[in-house]
Design a protein around this motif. Structure first.
Motif, PDB file in Angstrom:
ATOM      1  N   LYS A 188       0.832  -1.205   0.000  1.00  0.00           N
ATOM      2  CA  LYS A 188       0.000   0.000   0.000  1.00  0.00           C
ATOM      3  C   LYS A 188       0.871   1.261   0.000  1.00  0.00           C
ATOM      4  O   LYS A 188       0.585   2.234  -0.702  1.00  0.00           O
ATOM      5  CB  LYS A 188      -0.939   0.003   1.201  1.00  0.00           C
ATOM      6  CG  LYS A 188      -2.012  -1.067   1.169  1.00  0.00           C
ATOM      7  CD  LYS A 188      -2.920  -0.947  -0.065  1.00  0.00           C
ATOM      8  CE  LYS A 188      -3.777   0.315  -0.039  1.00  0.00           C
ATOM      9  NZ  LYS A 188      -4.710   0.375  -1.199  1.00  0.00           N
ATOM     10  N   LYS A 194      -4.965  -1.893  -5.063  1.00  0.00           N
ATOM     11  CA  LYS A 194      -5.854  -2.845  -4.414  1.00  0.00           C
ATOM     12  C   LYS A 194      -5.047  -4.027  -3.906  1.00  0.00           C
ATOM     13  O   LYS A 194      -4.335  -4.684  -4.670  1.00  0.00           O
ATOM     14  CB  LYS A 194      -6.937  -3.330  -5.386  1.00  0.00           C
ATOM     15  CG  LYS A 194      -8.090  -4.074  -4.708  1.00  0.00           C
ATOM     16  CD  LYS A 194      -9.243  -4.283  -5.690  1.00  0.00           C
ATOM     17  CE  LYS A 194     -10.486  -4.792  -4.977  1.00  0.00           C
ATOM     18  NZ  LYS A 194     -11.631  -4.920  -5.891  1.00  0.00           N
ATOM     19  N   ILE A 196      -5.562  -7.508  -1.572  1.00  0.00           N
ATOM     20  CA  ILE A 196      -6.470  -8.438  -0.903  1.00  0.00           C
ATOM     21  C   ILE A 196      -5.638  -9.573  -0.333  1.00  0.00           C
ATOM     22  O   ILE A 196      -4.726 -10.082  -0.992  1.00  0.00           O
ATOM     23  CB  ILE A 196      -7.540  -8.969  -1.879  1.00  0.00           C
ATOM     24  CG1 ILE A 196      -8.445  -7.819  -2.338  1.00  0.00           C
ATOM     25  CG2 ILE A 196      -8.375 -10.073  -1.233  1.00  0.00           C
ATOM     26  CD1 ILE A 196      -9.472  -8.215  -3.378  1.00  0.00           C
ATOM     27  N   LEU A 205      -7.308 -11.801   9.591  1.00  0.00           N
ATOM     28  CA  LEU A 205      -7.890 -11.018   8.504  1.00  0.00           C
ATOM     29  C   LEU A 205      -8.459  -9.699   9.018  1.00  0.00           C
ATOM     30  O   LEU A 205      -8.380  -8.669   8.344  1.00  0.00           O
ATOM     31  CB  LEU A 205      -8.974 -11.831   7.787  1.00  0.00           C
ATOM     32  CG  LEU A 205      -8.469 -13.087   7.065  1.00  0.00           C
ATOM     33  CD1 LEU A 205      -9.639 -13.833   6.426  1.00  0.00           C
ATOM     34  CD2 LEU A 205      -7.433 -12.737   6.001  1.00  0.00           C
ATOM     35  N   GLU A 206      -9.005  -9.708  10.218  1.00  0.00           N
ATOM     36  CA  GLU A 206      -9.485  -8.456  10.816  1.00  0.00           C
ATOM     37  C   GLU A 206      -8.325  -7.499  11.037  1.00  0.00           C
ATOM     38  O   GLU A 206      -8.451  -6.290  10.794  1.00  0.00           O
ATOM     39  CB  GLU A 206     -10.207  -8.746  12.139  1.00  0.00           C
ATOM     40  CG  GLU A 206     -11.569  -9.399  11.973  1.00  0.00           C
ATOM     41  CD  GLU A 206     -12.522  -8.562  11.129  1.00  0.00           C
ATOM     42  OE1 GLU A 206     -12.625  -7.337  11.383  1.00  0.00           O
ATOM     43  OE2 GLU A 206     -13.133  -9.130  10.200  1.00  0.00           O
ATOM     44  N   ALA A 208      -5.587  -7.489   9.321  1.00  0.00           N
ATOM     45  CA  ALA A 208      -5.157  -7.059   7.990  1.00  0.00           C
ATOM     46  C   ALA A 208      -5.978  -5.870   7.503  1.00  0.00           C
ATOM     47  O   ALA A 208      -5.447  -4.929   6.906  1.00  0.00           O
ATOM     48  CB  ALA A 208      -5.264  -8.228   7.006  1.00  0.00           C
ATOM     49  N   LYS A 209      -7.261  -5.901   7.764  1.00  0.00           N
ATOM     50  CA  LYS A 209      -8.111  -4.768   7.365  1.00  0.00           C
ATOM     51  C   LYS A 209      -7.723  -3.505   8.116  1.00  0.00           C
ATOM     52  O   LYS A 209      -7.718  -2.404   7.551  1.00  0.00           O
ATOM     53  CB  LYS A 209      -9.585  -5.106   7.605  1.00  0.00           C
ATOM     54  CG  LYS A 209     -10.163  -6.091   6.595  1.00  0.00           C
ATOM     55  CD  LYS A 209     -11.680  -6.185   6.675  1.00  0.00           C
ATOM     56  CE  LYS A 209     -12.139  -6.986   7.859  1.00  0.00           C
ATOM     57  NZ  LYS A 209     -13.609  -7.245   7.829  1.00  0.00           N
ATOM     58  N   SER A 210      -7.366  -3.659   9.381  1.00  0.00           N
ATOM     59  CA  SER A 210      -7.037  -2.485  10.188  1.00  0.00           C
ATOM     60  C   SER A 210      -5.709  -1.850   9.786  1.00  0.00           C
ATOM     61  O   SER A 210      -5.474  -0.675  10.079  1.00  0.00           O
ATOM     62  CB  SER A 210      -6.984  -2.865  11.672  1.00  0.00           C
ATOM     63  OG  SER A 210      -5.805  -3.564  12.000  1.00  0.00           O
ATOM     64  N   ALA A 213      -5.400  -3.424   4.340  1.00  0.00           N
ATOM     65  CA  ALA A 213      -5.854  -4.307   3.261  1.00  0.00           C
ATOM     66  C   ALA A 213      -7.190  -3.812   2.711  1.00  0.00           C
ATOM     67  O   ALA A 213      -8.079  -3.414   3.464  1.00  0.00           O
ATOM     68  CB  ALA A 213      -5.995  -5.739   3.763  1.00  0.00           C
ATOM     69  N   ASP A 214      -7.320  -3.821   1.396  1.00  0.00           N
ATOM     70  CA  ASP A 214      -8.561  -3.361   0.764  1.00  0.00           C
ATOM     71  C   ASP A 214      -9.648  -4.427   0.816  1.00  0.00           C
ATOM     72  O   ASP A 214     -10.836  -4.118   0.657  1.00  0.00           O
ATOM     73  CB  ASP A 214      -8.292  -2.983  -0.692  1.00  0.00           C
ATOM     74  CG  ASP A 214      -7.298  -1.842  -0.806  1.00  0.00           C
ATOM     75  OD1 ASP A 214      -7.630  -0.716  -0.386  1.00  0.00           O
ATOM     76  OD2 ASP A 214      -6.175  -2.089  -1.278  1.00  0.00           O
ATOM     77  N   GLY A 215      -9.245  -5.670   1.019  1.00  0.00           N
ATOM     78  CA  GLY A 215     -10.202  -6.759   1.113  1.00  0.00           C
ATOM     79  C   GLY A 215      -9.556  -7.988   1.700  1.00  0.00           C
ATOM     80  O   GLY A 215      -8.325  -8.108   1.731  1.00  0.00           O
ATOM     81  N   VAL A 216     -10.383  -8.894   2.204  1.00  0.00           N
ATOM     82  CA  VAL A 216      -9.874 -10.138   2.784  1.00  0.00           C
ATOM     83  C   VAL A 216     -10.709 -11.294   2.253  1.00  0.00           C
ATOM     84  O   VAL A 216     -11.884 -11.139   1.919  1.00  0.00           O
ATOM     85  CB  VAL A 216      -9.917 -10.122   4.326  1.00  0.00           C
ATOM     86  CG1 VAL A 216      -9.041  -9.014   4.880  1.00  0.00           C
ATOM     87  CG2 VAL A 216     -11.345  -9.970   4.842  1.00  0.00           C
TER      88      VAL A 216
END
Length: 352
Positions: A188, A194, A196, A205-206, A208-210, A213-216
């Protein structure tokens, strides 16, 4: 200055804390009072298996390679640092003379001395000596914890540079362990539009979003290979241009090859079985480029700049903190996964 508590691995599942003599720095080295040392997956691997590939623990080995410290004493030739400087420690010191070193790929130097890789000792101790030119002074606003995290971040930076990540890159990261997470952070920061990431563990994965990450994509055990490829292409609205494989699992290597865009690039960061079965003809007929990633070279300065500039936040990766005296508990946490650890940090300075 007579307390040099040191974490030493004697053999499989035999990690001990012992007081060792404080070393004297050689002419081009500095003596460091160690501050933070993170636990890496490779450290745990040596603890529970005693080996990684050809690197086998045959004699007692001091652990630790993700580290920061404070300069206490200089070797007589050192001019780039002074006592009191806070530094991040790049743990691999190459020969500086071979073709690989001269060509800028010193991570491939056959004579590199890399902390906590047999037969070389690491830096999980109260005091440790290291080559001065592989110590990077930290700005005042960069914490010692962040300094230690430059090591895994440099792996992510190196992976992204190997994959030529740039503005507009679309990237699939497989495996949301610490290296997968720092690969997201680096991608990023380097302009990917993007990113993922996949994993089988929801809390990773949670996280990763924080961290950006744009998606998991949560991978289920019963997902077929075809279904996984369809999940990826659906999430991207096409095929990603780059895949950064951080799990070492054969299934994820195969997914990376099958899901990446024709002409795209795969970098293999995770180390799994020595041999795997992959759809090589598929990769060849679509001109998919497959590259290896081994540690890093000339990536610490960039990783430090990313942290110092505020472009990335690696502190979220730290989930557990222990004192040096609690090293055995720290390794137990990293080994068992109890409490959902991501990065376990050991604080070596007294009074922490």
């Amino acid at each position: 200055m007579d307390d040099n508590l040191t974490a030493i691995l004697y053999k499989v599942n035999d990690l001990r804390l012992e007081n060792r003599p404080i070393p004297e720095p050689k002419d081009d080295e500095v003596l460091l009072e160690m501050h933070c040392v993170g636990i890496c997956g490779s450290d745990v691997h040596y603890l529970v298996r005693g080996a990684i590939g050809d690197f086998v623990v045959k004699e007692p080995m001091i652990m630790g390679h993700e580290a920061s410290g404070v300069v206490k004493k200089l070797g007589k030739n050192v001019t780039n640092l002074k006592p009191g400087d806070r530094v991040a420690i790049e743990p691999g010191v190459p020969c500086r003379k071979c073709d690989f070193c001269k060509g800028g790929k010193y991570n491939l130097c056959p004579d590199i001395i890399f902390c906590a890789t047999p037969p070389c000792h690491g830096n999980l101790a109260r005091y440790y000596t290291h080559a001065a030119d592989f110590c990077f002074k930290l700005p005042d606003h960069v914490s010692m914890e962040e300094g230690a995290l430059l090591e895994p971040l440099s792996v992510g930076v190196h992976a992204c540079r190997q994959a030529n990540v740039t503005l507009g890159s679309t990237i699939l990261v497989t495996g949301a362990g610490p290296i997968g997470l720092v690969s997201v952070i680096a991608a990023k920061a380097m302009g990917a539009s993007k990113v993922i990431i996949t994993d089988m563990v929801p809390y990773r994965l949670e996280l990763a979003k924080s961290i950006g990450a744009d998606g998991v994509l949560l991978i289920e055990k019963n997902d077929s290979e075809k279904a996984l490829v369809e999940k990826v292409t659906s999430a991207f609205g096409g095929s990603p241009t780059v895949c950064i494989e951080c799990s070492g699992a054969e299934s994820c290597i195969r997914l990376s090859i099958l899901a990446v865009k024709s002409g795209g690039t795969i970098v293999l960061v995770g180390l799994g079985p020595p041999e795997v079965k992959v759809p090589l003809v598929n990769a060849c007929t679509r001109e998919v480029e497959i590259k290896g990633v081994f540690r890093y070279a000339n990536d610490y300065p960039l990783a430090l700049e990313l942290v110092a500039s505020g472009k990335v936040d690696v502190k979220k990766l730290i989930t557990h903190n222990y004192k040096l005296e609690e090293t055995l508990q720290a390794y137990e946490t990293a080994k068992t996964g109890q409490g959902n650890p991501v990065k376990v940090m050991i604080h070596c300075n007294k009074g922490k």
